[in-house]
Design an enzyme around this catalytic site. Sequence first.
Site, short mmCIF file in Angstrom:
data_model
loop_
_atom_site.label_atom_id
_atom_site.label_comp_id
_atom_site.label_asym_id
_atom_site.label_seq_id
_atom_site.Cartn_x
_atom_site.Cartn_y
_atom_site.Cartn_z
N SER A 539 0.84 -1.18 0.00
CA SER A 539 0.00 0.00 0.00
C SER A 539 0.89 1.25 0.00
CB SER A 539 -0.97 -0.03 1.18
OG SER A 539 -1.98 0.92 1.01
N ASP A 626 -8.59 -4.95 -6.30
CA ASP A 626 -8.26 -4.00 -5.25
C ASP A 626 -9.15 -2.76 -5.34
OD1 ASP A 626 -7.05 -2.27 -3.44
OD2 ASP A 626 -5.02 -2.82 -4.04
N HIS A 658 -6.85 -5.71 -1.89
CA HIS A 658 -5.78 -4.89 -1.32
C HIS A 658 -4.96 -5.74 -0.35
CE1 HIS A 658 -3.89 -1.02 -0.84
NE2 HIS A 658 -4.00 -1.08 0.48
#
Length: 716
Positions: A539, A626, A658
Amino acid sequence: MALAKKIGLSFVLSLLVGVAACAETAEYPPPVTPPPPPPARTADATPPPAATAAVKGPAAPRVDTSLIPRDVLFGNPDRASPQFSRDGKQISFLAPVDGVMNVWVGPAEDPSKAKPVTADKVRGIRQYFWAYTNDHVLYVQDKGGDENWHLYAVDLKKGETKDLTPIDGIAARISGVSQKIPGEVLVGINDRDKKVHDLYRIDIKTGEKKLVFKNEGNYAGFETDDDFKVRLAMRKGPDGGDVFIDPNAKPKEKGKEPEPYLTVPFEDAETTAPVGFDGSGKTLYLLDSRGRNTAALFELDFATKKAKLLIEDAKADVQRFITHPKTGKLQAAAAVFDKPTWQTIDKSIQPDLELLGKLGDGELRVLSRTLDDKRWLVALVPSDGPVKYYRYDRDKKKTEFLFTNLKALEGKPLSKMHPVVIKSRDGLDLVSYLTLPKASDPEVDGRPDKPLPMVLLVHGGPWARDTWGLNGMHQWLANRGYAVLSVNYRGSTGFGKKFLNAGNNEWAGKMHDDLIDAVKWAVDGKVADGAKVAIMGGSYGGYATLVGLTFTPDQFACGVDIVGPSNLKTLLATIPPYWAPMVATFHKRMGDPGTPEGTKLLEERSPLSHVGKIKKPLLIGQGANDPRVKQAESDQIVKAMQAKNIPVTYVLYPDEGHGFARPENRMSFNAVAETFLAQCLGGPVEPVGDDFKGSSLQVPAGVEQVYGISEALPKK
């Protein structure tokens, strides 16, 4: 009251991917103020074409058969997240069924008789809790990582599972359960308007729902009490601050909204928020940094707003809580600088905490308490061994060991994690965590006998933090011969508002300088070999990896980017509808695309704008579904690199979002990453073996750049 306290769970938004079996954290539906990023991939987000640049095949890395197997570190735990039913008659935990994590339930006196009560066959259940009926277990699940969460109820007597939110395209949010209303659950559903959640009471047995609060005020979140009454509704102000409205208060003018109960300026918005109400609904617990730096815990008389300071810490925010299971009163809380520092509010539990503190080396966590508070389930979490679970009888003052989360970890050469505080170039304290290969640190003092290749492991968020404890990524990399350093760079949470706000508009700026300063500390201290430092993260950590290879192309030997954004403009342009109420905060902290200055800043701080500077090897991992960092974020930087004949290896998972939830996918990606890092840093590897089996792994680009990967892929 806030659900985290009501149901006794620790809700942790884990943005680092590849959560290992030895970790106690798990992903869960996004909280009220999630970190920025975008919705699910669009139909035209297709993988980039294969690279055309000719690349010489890599040499075979050194194989070491004594390494801790990846399936131990990244597979399923034996048992995790144990809980008592509210009446204490039953015990539950997560455990695999045919390789997929499910909820098991059995008699409290004999956990060995537990049987699975759910039948998930794909992603595995990561968070669940007991209803106050004692006959139902509730859990959430999405599809393929799309984060369109549904809430399910398992009727233990009938053996049936019901979807309580059977609506396509919604992201259900659990707002509360209550001992006063045991047969219902309070849920936020964004079916009427995708941007906001209305609150419903849902009957656990029938699934019938009743509207409690129609969200016509663009509210981003709510605080409710044990009567399922909305006591505070929060919206973001135009400056990115928070405004809390008591919808039950009388407005000054008819037809108008009541005056704000609580107004929080932008600089305090991440460090000031209600914790929840007690069972009576008369007391509000509040974390507050206004007029101070760190978030202190206050007790408010809700009617008069008279506040009483309960706990404060000069160096860190209060972050963790222990709450009475019946009264909802906060009994203890902890600030977390490098490790939790607990302070007791209710002295009646002081002897219990002192006794449990003698269980051994590690962090004590109270996981579950029966409604009569006679029995607790606790965990002892070390940094270098499996998690140990205990049953505690308060009347007898007796603890009984139940099980560890992973027996296969017992006796393995795990390494201790060392907290270290590193000074940034402008004087900030960067609380960091260092793990070394066990053989390199015979004195266990956090200093190796010689400089080592190192992996800088960057946490996601960025409005999150690294903590001390058992960390599968640290153990994996240290076992492969690398020093591992995780840094709480400016913008991380938990260290006061000044530290957090020092990261505003500093993506790829001073936030990256902090990471470089940490590497310099490691090199100067002879922890790391400066020529062999990799950067890796998920991320925001993936973004930091791309920044590392573009903004400081000579600093790192290679990088591993997992679901990291490459273009801040497209990232902000694709925020999911239900995150729209928080858009002002994102703009204040990252750059406002609605202004020329903000647009310029976002362009300058986007790795995609500097892709031509990449000169070191890069591995990218991405989930196709995602909803935060779309597949397009990885596609576009891969295509840009290919256009410039810059090698890149791209690994894509069509059934992930994600992060990689399925253990087969975690192990397959880490098998690729392990070989990639070995080629870059020179460490040993465990052969891929069967680690691609059952995985959805695809390699749209650069398969030939990682040794043995092409041969290990399933033949079509």
